[in-house]
Scaffold this motif. Structure first.
Motif, short mmCIF file in Angstrom:
data_model
loop_
_atom_site.label_atom_id
_atom_site.label_comp_id
_atom_site.label_asym_id
_atom_site.label_seq_id
_atom_site.Cartn_x
_atom_site.Cartn_y
_atom_site.Cartn_z
N PRO A 198 0.77 -1.25 0.00
CA PRO A 198 0.00 0.00 0.00
C PRO A 198 0.81 1.30 0.00
O PRO A 198 0.23 2.38 -0.17
CB PRO A 198 -0.80 -0.11 1.30
N ASP A 199 2.11 1.27 0.15
CA ASP A 199 2.91 2.48 0.31
C ASP A 199 3.25 3.10 -1.05
O ASP A 199 4.11 2.60 -1.78
CB ASP A 199 4.18 2.14 1.08
N ASP A 200 2.58 4.22 -1.41
CA ASP A 200 2.82 4.88 -2.69
C ASP A 200 4.25 5.41 -2.80
O ASP A 200 4.83 5.44 -3.89
CB ASP A 200 1.83 6.02 -2.91
N GLY A 201 4.83 5.86 -1.70
CA GLY A 201 6.21 6.35 -1.71
C GLY A 201 7.19 5.26 -2.08
O GLY A 201 8.12 5.49 -2.85
N LEU A 202 6.99 4.07 -1.52
CA LEU A 202 7.84 2.93 -1.85
C LEU A 202 7.70 2.58 -3.33
O LEU A 202 8.69 2.32 -4.00
CB LEU A 202 7.51 1.71 -0.98
N CYS A 203 6.48 2.62 -3.84
CA CYS A 203 6.25 2.34 -5.26
C CYS A 203 7.00 3.36 -6.12
O CYS A 203 7.70 2.98 -7.06
CB CYS A 203 4.76 2.36 -5.57
N LYS A 204 6.85 4.64 -5.81
CA LYS A 204 7.51 5.69 -6.59
C LYS A 204 9.03 5.53 -6.55
O LYS A 204 9.70 5.62 -7.58
CB LYS A 204 7.10 7.07 -6.07
N ASN A 205 9.57 5.29 -5.38
CA ASN A 205 11.02 5.07 -5.25
C ASN A 205 11.47 3.87 -6.07
O ASN A 205 12.51 3.90 -6.73
CB ASN A 205 11.41 4.92 -3.78
#
Length: 139
Positions: free
Chosen positions: A27-34
């Motif tokens: 669920p972590d959008d920041g992790l996906c973007k990184n």
């Protein structure tokens, strides 16, 4: 010739499965973007169901899917990997995954299956997805 059932996941196949998990199933959008910035080549070549997709369009597909759906993997299996992947950590891997898309607004669910052939190469950042061919179908 060996039986497909005898194929065991390779370290590269595990890396790719982890990449898919970070892009779609957590669920972590920041992790996906990184992950998109670090583990996907800026020159990524993508073909989905026979249609060429630019790197920017692929980023939009991932972002839109995450915004619209809760996605959970039902099954994931490495089918084949190029023979040198255990030695060099780069090469090609084929996976098949089945997952459920749950619409965040309506709760409606549908199941899809995706067959991917991926090329992973080494860069100054480490391993990066360089090419992706995908066939994806609703079940």
């Amino acid at each position: 010739m060996g039986d497909q059932r005898d194929h065991h996941p390779t370290p590269l196949g595990n890396w790719l499965e982890d990449l898919f998990n970070k892009l779609f199933y957590q669920p972590d959008d920041g992790l996906c973007k990184n992950t998109m910035e670090e583990e996907i080549s800026p020159q990524l070549k993508v073909c989905i169901n026979g249609q060429r997709v630019s790197r920017e369009e692929y980023d939009q597909v991932v972002t839109e899917a995450r915004r619209t759906y809760n996605i959970s993997v039902q099954s994931s299996r490495e089918l084949l990997a190029s023979p040198d992947v255990t030695d060099q950590g780069i090469g090609s891997v084929a996976h098949i995954q089945t997952f459920v898309l749950e619409d965040k607004k309506t709760g409606t669910q549908r199941t899809q299956t995706s067959l991917t052939i991926s090329v992973i190469e080494s860069s100054d950042r480490g391993k990066q997805l360089n090419e992706l061919m995908e066939i994806i179908l609703d079940q």
